[in-house]
Scaffold this motif. Structure first.
Motif, short mmCIF file in Angstrom:
data_model
loop_
_atom_site.label_atom_id
_atom_site.label_comp_id
_atom_site.label_asym_id
_atom_site.label_seq_id
_atom_site.Cartn_x
_atom_site.Cartn_y
_atom_site.Cartn_z
N ALA A 196 -3.67 8.28 0.09
CA ALA A 196 -2.62 8.86 -0.77
C ALA A 196 -1.48 7.89 -0.94
CB ALA A 196 -2.12 10.17 -0.18
N MET A 197 -1.12 7.17 0.13
CA MET A 197 -0.03 6.19 0.05
C MET A 197 -0.38 5.09 -0.92
SD MET A 197 1.46 3.65 3.00
CE MET A 197 0.09 2.51 2.82
N LEU A 198 -1.65 4.62 -0.88
CA LEU A 198 -2.04 3.51 -1.72
C LEU A 198 -2.10 3.91 -3.19
CD1 LEU A 198 -4.91 2.03 0.49
CD2 LEU A 198 -2.51 1.36 0.37
N ILE A 199 -2.44 5.18 -3.45
CA ILE A 199 -2.53 5.66 -4.82
C ILE A 199 -1.18 6.05 -5.38
CG2 ILE A 199 -3.44 7.53 -6.26
CD1 ILE A 199 -5.92 7.52 -4.55
N LEU A 200 -0.25 6.41 -4.49
CA LEU A 200 1.02 6.99 -4.94
C LEU A 200 1.72 6.15 -5.99
CD1 LEU A 200 3.23 9.06 -4.74
CD2 LEU A 200 4.17 7.82 -2.81
N LEU A 201 1.89 4.89 -5.72
CA LEU A 201 2.60 4.07 -6.70
C LEU A 201 1.83 4.00 -8.01
CD1 LEU A 201 4.12 1.10 -4.71
CD2 LEU A 201 5.28 3.01 -5.78
N SER A 202 0.52 4.13 -7.95
CA SER A 202 -0.27 4.06 -9.16
C SER A 202 -0.10 5.29 -10.02
CB SER A 202 -1.75 3.88 -8.81
OG SER A 202 -1.91 2.75 -8.01
N LEU A 203 -0.04 6.41 -9.40
CA LEU A 203 0.10 7.64 -10.16
C LEU A 203 1.53 7.89 -10.58
CD1 LEU A 203 -2.24 10.03 -8.19
CD2 LEU A 203 -2.74 8.57 -10.14
N LEU A 204 2.41 7.28 -9.85
CA LEU A 204 3.81 7.35 -10.25
C LEU A 204 4.14 6.03 -10.91
CD1 LEU A 204 5.08 9.08 -7.05
CD2 LEU A 204 4.77 10.09 -9.29
N PHE A 205 5.15 5.33 -10.37
CA PHE A 205 5.46 4.07 -11.00
C PHE A 205 6.39 3.23 -10.17
CE2 PHE A 205 7.96 7.46 -12.29
CZ PHE A 205 7.02 8.34 -12.76
N SER A 225 4.16 15.48 -7.93
CA SER A 225 4.64 14.11 -7.83
C SER A 225 5.98 13.96 -8.53
CB SER A 225 3.64 13.12 -8.45
OG SER A 225 2.37 13.22 -7.83
N TRP A 226 6.89 13.20 -7.89
CA TRP A 226 8.21 12.94 -8.46
C TRP A 226 8.56 11.47 -8.27
CZ3 TRP A 226 7.18 16.88 -5.04
CH2 TRP A 226 7.29 18.21 -5.51
N VAL A 227 9.44 10.98 -9.15
CA VAL A 227 9.99 9.63 -9.00
C VAL A 227 11.47 9.68 -9.36
CG1 VAL A 227 9.34 8.97 -11.35
CG2 VAL A 227 9.75 7.21 -9.63
N TRP A 228 12.26 8.93 -8.57
CA TRP A 228 13.70 8.83 -8.79
C TRP A 228 14.02 7.40 -9.22
CZ3 TRP A 228 11.31 11.87 -5.31
CH2 TRP A 228 11.76 13.19 -5.13
N SER A 229 14.66 7.23 -10.38
CA SER A 229 15.00 5.91 -10.91
C SER A 229 16.50 5.78 -11.08
CB SER A 229 14.31 5.69 -12.26
OG SER A 229 12.90 5.79 -12.13
N ALA A 230 17.03 4.61 -10.74
CA ALA A 230 18.48 4.41 -10.74
C ALA A 230 18.94 3.67 -11.99
CB ALA A 230 18.90 3.63 -9.50
N PRO A 231 19.72 4.31 -12.87
CA PRO A 231 20.25 3.63 -14.06
C PRO A 231 21.06 2.39 -13.71
CG PRO A 231 20.50 6.00 -14.29
CD PRO A 231 20.05 5.75 -12.87
N LYS A 270 5.05 12.38 -3.19
CA LYS A 270 3.85 13.10 -3.60
C LYS A 270 3.56 14.17 -2.56
CE LYS A 270 -0.95 12.48 -5.08
NZ LYS A 270 -0.73 12.76 -6.51
N GLN A 271 3.52 15.41 -2.99
CA GLN A 271 3.22 16.53 -2.11
C GLN A 271 1.82 17.04 -2.43
OE1 GLN A 271 6.28 19.53 -1.55
NE2 GLN A 271 4.75 21.13 -1.43
N LYS A 272 0.90 16.80 -1.50
CA LYS A 272 -0.48 17.19 -1.73
C LYS A 272 -0.69 18.67 -1.42
CE LYS A 272 -3.71 14.27 -0.77
NZ LYS A 272 -3.99 13.84 -2.16
N LYS A 273 -1.72 19.22 -2.02
CA LYS A 273 -2.03 20.63 -1.83
C LYS A 273 -2.30 20.94 -0.36
CE LYS A 273 -4.90 24.33 -3.77
NZ LYS A 273 -6.00 24.65 -4.72
#
Length: 259
Positions: free
Chosen positions: A15-24, A212-218, A229-232
């Motif tokens: 899940a850790m390895l995929i996380l950045l892929s599914l998010l950004f 899944s969520w992502v926080w980006s800083a302007p 990422k919160q899995k079922k």
């Protein structure tokens, strides 16, 4: 009991390895005409609050309007009790008509499955994308604007800079085109070692199993500072920005900068 723990750790690491892929993530380039300045960034990875590894992402210019975005992940802590697990992903792409056009995507993970060891070639003349990596090879139609799962991270960063609030990406994966949809859901402060940043929060909207969520800083040009990422199953995988270093001439003060 040890077998159950090992299975859980494998699931957490995957899940850790995929996380950045599914998010950004974000990327950078070296010249003034590049869509983003070159950079190296590192994240700490946690599973339910426990440290399990690190993730490093980088962007470099490798040719005339050609860029390489890479991600390297290494397990540590509890996960490392069952052996160090390393993975790499790379996306080679060009910037055309104010959008990312992928040329080639590769993923390598020694202990991974076929999807973790794929090699996709994007042919924009024939509008086909094919997998020539591990497992079953496939060749499918390539929709307009399709990108790979890694560079999706950059695509969202670029779209945030344009002022978009809804994001839809089409990703070739496992022999078909998968849709990844996100939208902005609010603003939140995120505390890092370097300080507290105001961020915009995006959420994936078309996944019935996981959240899944992502926080980006302007203030960091919409660089992503946190992923969750919160899995079922109840496992929560979190990535938090540890260091961001711009490496090209576009960096502050004309050189390398760290934040």
């Amino acid at each position: 009991m040890r077998h159950q723990t090992h299975t859980l750790v494998q699931a957490v690491v995957l899940a850790m390895l995929i996380l950045l892929s599914l998010l950004f993530s974000a990327s950078v380039l070296a010249d003034e005409d590049a869509p983003y300045p070159s950079f190296i960034a590192s994240y700490n990875a946690k599973a339910n609050g426990l440290g399990i590894g690190t993730v490093q992402v980088s962007l470099t210019r490798v040719g005339d309007n050609e860029y390489l975005y890479e991600q390297k992940s290494v397990t540590r802590g509890i996960a490392a009790l069952f052996g160090t697990d390393k993975s790499t992903e790379s996306s080679r792409w060009r910037y055309r008509d104010n959008a990312i056009q992928v040329i080639e995507y590769q993923s390598r993970r020694k202990k991974g499955d076929d999807d973790d060891n794929s090699h996709l070639v994007f042919d924009w003349e024939t509008r086909r994308v094919k997998n020539i990596g591990a497992g079953e090879h496939w060749d499918i139609a390539l929709p307009e604007g399709a990108i790979d799962r890694l560079v999706m991270q950059l695509a969202m960063l670029f779209d945030l800079r344009k002022g978009d609030t809804v994001f839809k990406y089409r990703i070739p994966r496992q022999g078909r085109i998968k849709n990844y949809d996100f939208e902005l859901v609010g603003d939140e402060p995120v505390e890092l070692d370097s300080g507290t940043y105001h961020t915009v929060k995006a959420e994936r909207t078309n996944d019935d199993r996981d959240k899944s969520w992502v926080w980006s800083a302007p203030d960091l040009d919409y660089f992503p500072v946190r992923f969750l990422k919160q899995k079922k199953s109840g496992i929560k995988i979190e990535l938090v920005l540890k260091k961001l270093e711009f490496t090209g001439p576009a960096a502050d003060n004309g050189g390398t900068s760290s934040r």
